[in-house]
Design a protein around this motif. Structure first.
Motif, PDB file in Angstrom:
ATOM      1  N   SER A 202      28.451  41.505  49.781  1.00  0.00           N
ATOM      2  CA  SER A 202      27.049  41.183  50.020  1.00  0.00           C
ATOM      3  C   SER A 202      26.755  39.727  49.648  1.00  0.00           C
ATOM      4  N   GLN A 203      25.716  39.175  50.248  1.00  0.00           N
ATOM      5  CA  GLN A 203      25.296  37.817  49.931  1.00  0.00           C
ATOM      6  C   GLN A 203      24.917  37.696  48.450  1.00  0.00           C
ATOM      7  N   HIS A 204      24.329  38.765  47.916  1.00  0.00           N
ATOM      8  CA  HIS A 204      23.959  38.767  46.496  1.00  0.00           C
ATOM      9  C   HIS A 204      25.193  38.571  45.615  1.00  0.00           C
ATOM     10  N   LEU A 205      26.262  39.319  45.875  1.00  0.00           N
ATOM     11  CA  LEU A 205      27.481  39.184  45.075  1.00  0.00           C
ATOM     12  C   LEU A 205      28.151  37.839  45.323  1.00  0.00           C
TER      13      LEU A 205
ATOM     14  N   ILE B 190      36.069  49.486  49.396  1.00  0.00           N
ATOM     15  CA  ILE B 190      35.679  50.384  48.313  1.00  0.00           C
ATOM     16  C   ILE B 190      34.180  50.263  48.077  1.00  0.00           C
ATOM     17  N   GLY B 191      33.570  51.360  47.689  1.00  0.00           N
ATOM     18  CA  GLY B 191      32.178  51.359  47.274  1.00  0.00           C
ATOM     19  C   GLY B 191      32.106  51.347  45.758  1.00  0.00           C
ATOM     20  N   LEU B 192      31.314  50.427  45.226  1.00  0.00           N
ATOM     21  CA  LEU B 192      31.110  50.306  43.785  1.00  0.00           C
ATOM     22  C   LEU B 192      29.643  50.043  43.517  1.00  0.00           C
ATOM     23  N   SER B 193      29.236  50.288  42.299  1.00  0.00           N
ATOM     24  CA  SER B 193      27.853  50.042  41.891  1.00  0.00           C
ATOM     25  C   SER B 193      27.801  48.850  40.953  1.00  0.00           C
TER      26      SER B 193
ATOM     27  N   LEU C  67      39.509  36.401  45.310  1.00  0.00           N
ATOM     28  CA  LEU C  67      38.722  35.242  45.701  1.00  0.00           C
ATOM     29  C   LEU C  67      37.630  35.693  46.653  1.00  0.00           C
ATOM     30  N   THR C  68      36.379  35.423  46.296  1.00  0.00           N
ATOM     31  CA  THR C  68      35.262  35.883  47.121  1.00  0.00           C
ATOM     32  C   THR C  68      35.130  35.086  48.418  1.00  0.00           C
ATOM     33  N   GLY C  69      35.684  33.879  48.460  1.00  0.00           N
ATOM     34  CA  GLY C  69      35.589  33.059  49.665  1.00  0.00           C
ATOM     35  C   GLY C  69      36.834  33.096  50.533  1.00  0.00           C
ATOM     36  N   ALA C  70      37.791  33.956  50.198  1.00  0.00           N
ATOM     37  CA  ALA C  70      39.032  34.035  50.975  1.00  0.00           C
ATOM     38  C   ALA C  70      38.753  34.601  52.364  1.00  0.00           C
ATOM     39  N   PRO C  71      39.560  34.207  53.353  1.00  0.00           N
ATOM     40  CA  PRO C  71      39.374  34.734  54.710  1.00  0.00           C
ATOM     41  C   PRO C  71      39.442  36.262  54.719  1.00  0.00           C
ATOM     42  N   GLY C  72      38.476  36.879  55.385  1.00  0.00           N
ATOM     43  CA  GLY C  72      38.457  38.331  55.533  1.00  0.00           C
ATOM     44  C   GLY C  72      37.697  39.083  54.464  1.00  0.00           C
TER      45      GLY C  72
ATOM     46  N   LYS D 180      29.355  47.801  49.139  1.00  0.00           N
ATOM     47  CA  LYS D 180      30.615  48.051  49.833  1.00  0.00           C
ATOM     48  C   LYS D 180      31.383  46.733  49.869  1.00  0.00           C
ATOM     49  N   LEU D 181      32.637  46.745  49.415  1.00  0.00           N
ATOM     50  CA  LEU D 181      33.467  45.549  49.397  1.00  0.00           C
ATOM     51  C   LEU D 181      34.667  45.754  50.311  1.00  0.00           C
ATOM     52  N   PHE D 182      35.012  44.722  51.049  1.00  0.00           N
ATOM     53  CA  PHE D 182      36.156  44.727  51.965  1.00  0.00           C
ATOM     54  C   PHE D 182      37.042  43.565  51.535  1.00  0.00           C
ATOM     55  N   ILE D 183      38.255  43.883  51.049  1.00  0.00           N
ATOM     56  CA  ILE D 183      39.102  42.871  50.411  1.00  0.00           C
ATOM     57  C   ILE D 183      40.508  42.881  51.010  1.00  0.00           C
TER      58      ILE D 183
END
Length: 169
Positions: free
Chosen positions: A53-56, A84-87, A44-49, A94-97
């Motif tokens: 990026s704003q684009h994603l 993790i870093g992804l393209s 979930l992109t809107g989950a706490p934590g 960079k994503l923090f999940i």
């Protein structure tokens, strides 16, 4: 039936998230995926934590699926999160999940899938826990592009047996 004050549903989900944590930790330690393994992780992109990026976030306002396969970098795993870093379309991100934001984990190379009921960001109530394993066809999994948002479609499957996680006496 009595009320579950222990919350076995939450404990079981945490145990199965530990499987994902262990797998990602091993990949982070070696820097590569073993054999033909690769992962589709829906969160979930809107989950706490969650930090993306704003684009994603604009492109995937509710949830998205990432593919961890050939090109990833700086995978770091803690007790409660991974980054993790992804393209995406040749743009490095960079994503923090947090593990609690994960709705699904799929490894089509061995037909292994975990699915979690995670409340949407605007939901105030906790859903009943459902932990399900599904066989995944490699053909279907290979069709999903990196960063493609998943639908809410449920597939028929069987419940994961928690006996595998119990200590033998």
């Amino acid at each position: 039936m009595g009320q579950d004050h222990i919350r076995y549903d939450i404990l079981a989900q945490d145990a199965l998230r530990g499987v994902i944590r262990k797998v990602l930790s091993e990949v982070a330690a070696t820097g590569r995926l073993p054999g033909e393994h690769h992962f589709f992780i829906t969160f979930l992109t809107g989950a706490p934590g969650v930090r993306i990026s704003q684009h994603l976030k604009a492109k995937y306002p509710e949830q998205m699926t990432i593919v961890v396969q050939h090109q990833f970098w700086e995978l770091k795993v803690t007790e409660t999160t991974f980054e993790i870093g992804l393209s995406f379309s040749d743009v490095p991100e960079k994503l923090f999940i947090p593990f609690n934001a994960i709705r699904g984990f799929y490894d089509p190379s061995v037909n292994f899938e975990l699915e979690f009921d995670v409340p949407l960001a605007d939901s105030d109530e906790l859903p009943d826990a459902e932990i399900t394993a599904y066989p995944v066809s490699a053909e279907k999994a290979e069709e999903a592009p990196a960063g493609k948002a998943d639908g809410e479609e449920k597939k028929p499957g069987s419940v994961v047996s928690l006996d595998a996680f119990r200590k033998k006496q």
